[in-house]
Design a protein around this motif. Structure first.
Motif, short mmCIF file in Angstrom:
data_model
loop_
_atom_site.label_atom_id
_atom_site.label_comp_id
_atom_site.label_asym_id
_atom_site.label_seq_id
_atom_site.Cartn_x
_atom_site.Cartn_y
_atom_site.Cartn_z
N THR A 223 0.85 -1.18 0.00
CA THR A 223 0.00 0.00 0.00
C THR A 223 0.89 1.23 0.00
OG1 THR A 223 -1.96 0.96 1.06
CG2 THR A 223 -0.18 0.23 2.52
N TYR A 224 0.30 2.43 -0.07
CA TYR A 224 1.10 3.64 0.03
C TYR A 224 1.64 3.78 1.45
CZ TYR A 224 0.01 5.63 -4.54
OH TYR A 224 -0.06 5.87 -5.89
N LEU A 225 2.93 4.12 1.55
CA LEU A 225 3.58 4.25 2.85
C LEU A 225 4.44 5.50 2.88
CD1 LEU A 225 5.06 0.64 3.18
CD2 LEU A 225 2.99 1.49 4.30
N LEU A 226 4.69 5.99 4.09
CA LEU A 226 5.71 7.02 4.27
C LEU A 226 7.02 6.29 4.51
CD1 LEU A 226 3.87 9.44 6.72
CD2 LEU A 226 3.97 9.53 4.21
N GLN A 227 7.97 6.46 3.61
CA GLN A 227 9.22 5.72 3.72
C GLN A 227 10.36 6.52 3.10
OE1 GLN A 227 8.90 2.11 1.34
NE2 GLN A 227 7.42 3.09 -0.01
N ASP A 228 11.59 6.10 3.44
CA ASP A 228 12.74 6.78 2.84
C ASP A 228 13.22 5.99 1.62
OD1 ASP A 228 14.32 4.67 3.70
OD2 ASP A 228 15.21 5.77 5.38
N GLY A 229 14.28 6.44 1.00
CA GLY A 229 14.78 5.83 -0.23
C GLY A 229 15.32 4.43 -0.04
N ASP A 230 15.53 4.01 1.22
CA ASP A 230 16.03 2.67 1.51
C ASP A 230 14.89 1.73 1.92
OD1 ASP A 230 18.18 0.79 1.88
OD2 ASP A 230 17.99 1.07 4.05
N GLY A 231 13.65 2.22 1.85
CA GLY A 231 12.52 1.37 2.23
C GLY A 231 12.31 1.27 3.74
N GLN A 232 12.92 2.19 4.49
CA GLN A 232 12.67 2.24 5.94
C GLN A 232 11.44 3.11 6.17
OE1 GLN A 232 14.50 0.20 7.61
NE2 GLN A 232 16.10 -0.12 6.07
N ILE A 233 10.56 2.65 7.07
CA ILE A 233 9.30 3.34 7.29
C ILE A 233 9.52 4.55 8.20
CG2 ILE A 233 6.90 3.07 8.02
CD1 ILE A 233 7.87 1.20 5.67
#
Lengths: 406, 279
Positions: A296-306
């Motif tokens: 789903t849509y998530l708030l995350q950084d470029g490394d896939g950390q939430i």
């Protein structure tokens, strides 16, 4: 070849693998898979079982107080000088929000599955209170995981849960908010999978939760659709609801999805603004990823950390959103817009003064969007908003921000 | 395709002992110390290395590995650096199999094709991705297998006989049996129960079966190793690292040395496993 369940309808999802387009799915540890498959079987049985539906409806009427009223907000309409504004009064339900609709449904399912212990996660505490309530009603022990930050800012709900006999476990991992509470609940579940039912509070998580929670909440939209037809002889032009995980929103949206002239608007928590990290606008400012069992849509950084996110409202303080919303956004059937903390706070105060209704901070976000839109619409147009919860739990938070001694 | 892993298990079978599989979190507490730990593992007696990829929301992990992931992320670790760590390790060790272990989202965001490409080039032999059950095989498992990277599946006490074939279908390298329903680092259940579970899995597959979750001491490694083809130790190593750090979480001289000492003792445990079992 299988025919797409989505054909000619926006209401046919998910497919049998729990997908809404690319969203949804079952991204869980192997330990939980057999249980999730069993849950799906039991849910498939229950949804077509007249006995189950009857028990659900009876409890809806006599325990929750359904149907909730549809209310024409006459003074607010006058004040804004545009579209007619109607509220679906979910805040009048037993326990003070829409959360109870889902909890009653799921605890009946837990009983059917022979589970003897209930766990739940909670942000604002509304789902925790509703879970503790149904656990008390059905005589099952209940453990509620709640972020330590939320325990502090939602003290009245913590006390209510304790009075109801639930054990509230504060979670200090991460920022101590809803996402961390959900991680901890999943850890409990994986450990106690034999006897424990995980009562997820929003229309997210591994399949079948997003579908199941939506179906239990869709009573909101079904009633509202009938009620508005009766009151106005036609459907609304716009339906608006606040979206954290998105259960109240999908509940009111779903029965309107195939009414092509009805615009659907989800309101995300814009927090302190979308430029930095202090918001929870997963769709407006996030990107697709995999967390808590679904894509789903998530708030995350470029490394896939939430990322942690921020909202004035604990109930919207979640870095993801239910997968069906992600799909509705991508296909363009619904639009999602952000509302900032301060706008929600102003809306909270306006409704309190002008209609004598203290809304929760979550639907105050939806209300702020109504306040923006109504004046731009014609007087013959209609806005339907889900007033999903009452604001008693938020008076301490609001008091603090307004600098009032309580 | 699975040459390095298969060679290692064949050599162990010839030696007549189970594998010692050691887990640590890549980048904990910093890149250089973590790489030094990785290089020390085979020298101390580890046969297979599980290299943890940190994730902000490790929903199947206990407190030890949760905190290790936070230390690692705070130290600036990324998936790209974790792959680089394997690449650096391979400069001096061409034989020890490396398995990347973690959660799907960082891989999904990195891009599945690019990830497989880079992992192969870095000399990575297998993947354990906790939140990708067989139902999600199209995401990563099938693409990885088709390119020659092992996809190692977790089997658990809830994986019943009906489900086991589905779990084993696209598994390669070895099967990782999770000793209990729970999170990493919990208490180890009765080793005799584990023996039965391992035999049940071996009835369905020719792959080696390694057992993990809760193994902390040489004695436990010996007991589990009596019936399993490998013993996985994770939280104990991660705890050992944590206990060696300064109050600010920085590595000390004891960081690598402590891991070496622990792994040496665990290695003695697995080497005594079959001897003990035969007595």
């Amino acid at each position: 070849m299988n025919q797409s369940p989505f054909l000619n309808s926006f209401r046919g999802g998910p497919d049998e693998d729990g997908r809404f387009g690319i969203y949804g799915g079952r991204f869980v540890a192997e330990t939980l898979m057999p249980l999730i498959l069993e849950l799906q079987d039991k849910w498939n049985e229950a949804k077509t079982d007249p006995e189950f539906q009857k028990e659900l409806a009876d409890l809806g009427t006599h325990y929750i107080g359904r149907p909730s009223p549809l209310y024409f907000a006459e003074r607010l309409t006058e004040h804004l000088g545009g579209a007619k504004i109607y509220f679906k009064r979910e805040e009048l339900n037993h326990t003070g929000s829409h959360k109870i609709n889902n909890c009653i449904g799921q605890i009946l399912l837990a009983k059917r599955m022979g589970k003897t212990r209930i766990i739940a996660e909670t942000g604002a505490g509304q789902h925790g209170v509703a879970s503790a309530t149904v656990a008390a009603r059905f005589g099952l022990p209940c453990v509620v995981y709640m972020g330590a930050t939320d325990v502090e800012r939602q003290a009245p709900n913590v006390f209510r849960m304790k009075l109801l006999g639930a054990e509230v476990k504060p979670v200090t991992a991460g920022h101590g908010t809803l996402k961390d509470a959900m991680n901890e609940a999943l850890r409990d579940w994986v450990t106690n999978v034999e006897d424990t039912y995980y009562l997820i509070g929003t229309a997210a998580g591994p399949h079948p939760y997003p579908e199941m929670v939506r179906d239990f909440q869709a009573v909101i939209g079904r009633e509202a659709r009938e009620q508005i037809l009766k009151a106005e002889g036609r459907l609304p032009d716009v339906v608006i609801a606040a979206v954290g995980g998105g259960s109240n929103a999908i509940g009111i949206f779903h029965p309107f999805l195939d009414d092509k002239d009805v615009r659907i608007v989800g309101v995300e928590a814009g927090g302190k603004g979308l430029d930095g990290d202090e918001h929870c606008a997963s769709i407006t400012a996030g990107s697709p990823g995999v967390l808590h069992g679904n894509r789903t849509y998530l708030l995350q950084d470029g490394d896939g950390q939430i990322k942690e996110g921020h909202s004035i409202s604990a109930g919207l303080d979640y870095p993801g959103i239910g997968p069906e919303h992600s799909w509705l956004n991508d296909i363009g059937r619904a639009e999602y817009v952000p509302i900032m903390d301060h706008e929600a706070l102003e809306a909270f105060q306006l409704l309190t003064r002008i209609e004598g209704i203290i809304p929760a901070l979550e639907p105050s976000h939806a209300l702020a969007e109504v306040i923006k839109r109504a004046p731009t619409m014609g007087k013959e147009e209609i806005i339907l908003m889900n007033l999903s919860g009452r604001g008693d739990k938020d008076i301490f938070t609001v008091g603090k921000i307004l600098g009032m001694e309580l | 395709m699975t040459a390095r892993m298969d060679r290692r298990f064949a050599a162990l079978a010839a030696e007549g002992r189970p594998a010692l599989v050691t887990y640590f979190m890549g980048g904990d507490p910093d890149y250089a110390s973590s790489l030094a730990i990785m290089k020390a593992l085979p020298k101390a007696g580890s046969d297979i290395i599980e290299l943890g990829m940190p994730f902000s929301d490790p929903m199947a992990d206990g407190p030890a590995i949760q905190v290790a992931g936070q230390r690692s992320l705070k130290g600036g670790q990324t998936l790209s650096k974790t792959i680089q760590m394997a690449r650096d390790f391979r400069l001096e060790d061409a034989d020890t199999p490396i398995v990347l272990m973690g959660y799907y989202n960082p891989i999904y965001i990195y891009g599945v094709d690019r990830f497989i490409e880079d992992a192969l080039e870095a000399g990575i032999d297998g993947l354990i991705v906790v939140d990708l059950p067989p139902e999600m095989d199209d995401e990563l498992c099938i693409p990885a297998l088709s390119r020659g990277i092992n996809f190692i599946r977790l089997a658990t006490p809830t994986t019943d006989a009906k489900r086991l074939p589905a779990v084993l279908e696209n598994t390669s390298g070895f099967v990782y049996y999770v000793s209990m329903n729970g999170i990493t680092g919990s208490a180890l259940p009765d080793p005799s129960l584990i023996g039965g579970a391992v035999r049940r899995i071996k009835d369905h597959t020719a792959l080696p079966v390694c057992v993990g979750f809760g193994v902390k001491t040489a004695e436990q490694a010996r007991a589990i190793g009596a019936s399993a083809d490998g013993v996985v130790v994770g939280s104990a190593i991660v705890n050992q690292i944590a206990s060696s750090l300064t109050a600010d979480g920085a590595a000390t001289e004891a960081t690598v040395a402590g891991v070496e000492a622990l792994v040496r003792s665990l290695a003695l445990g697995v080497r005594g496993a079959r001897v003990a079992a035969a007595e």
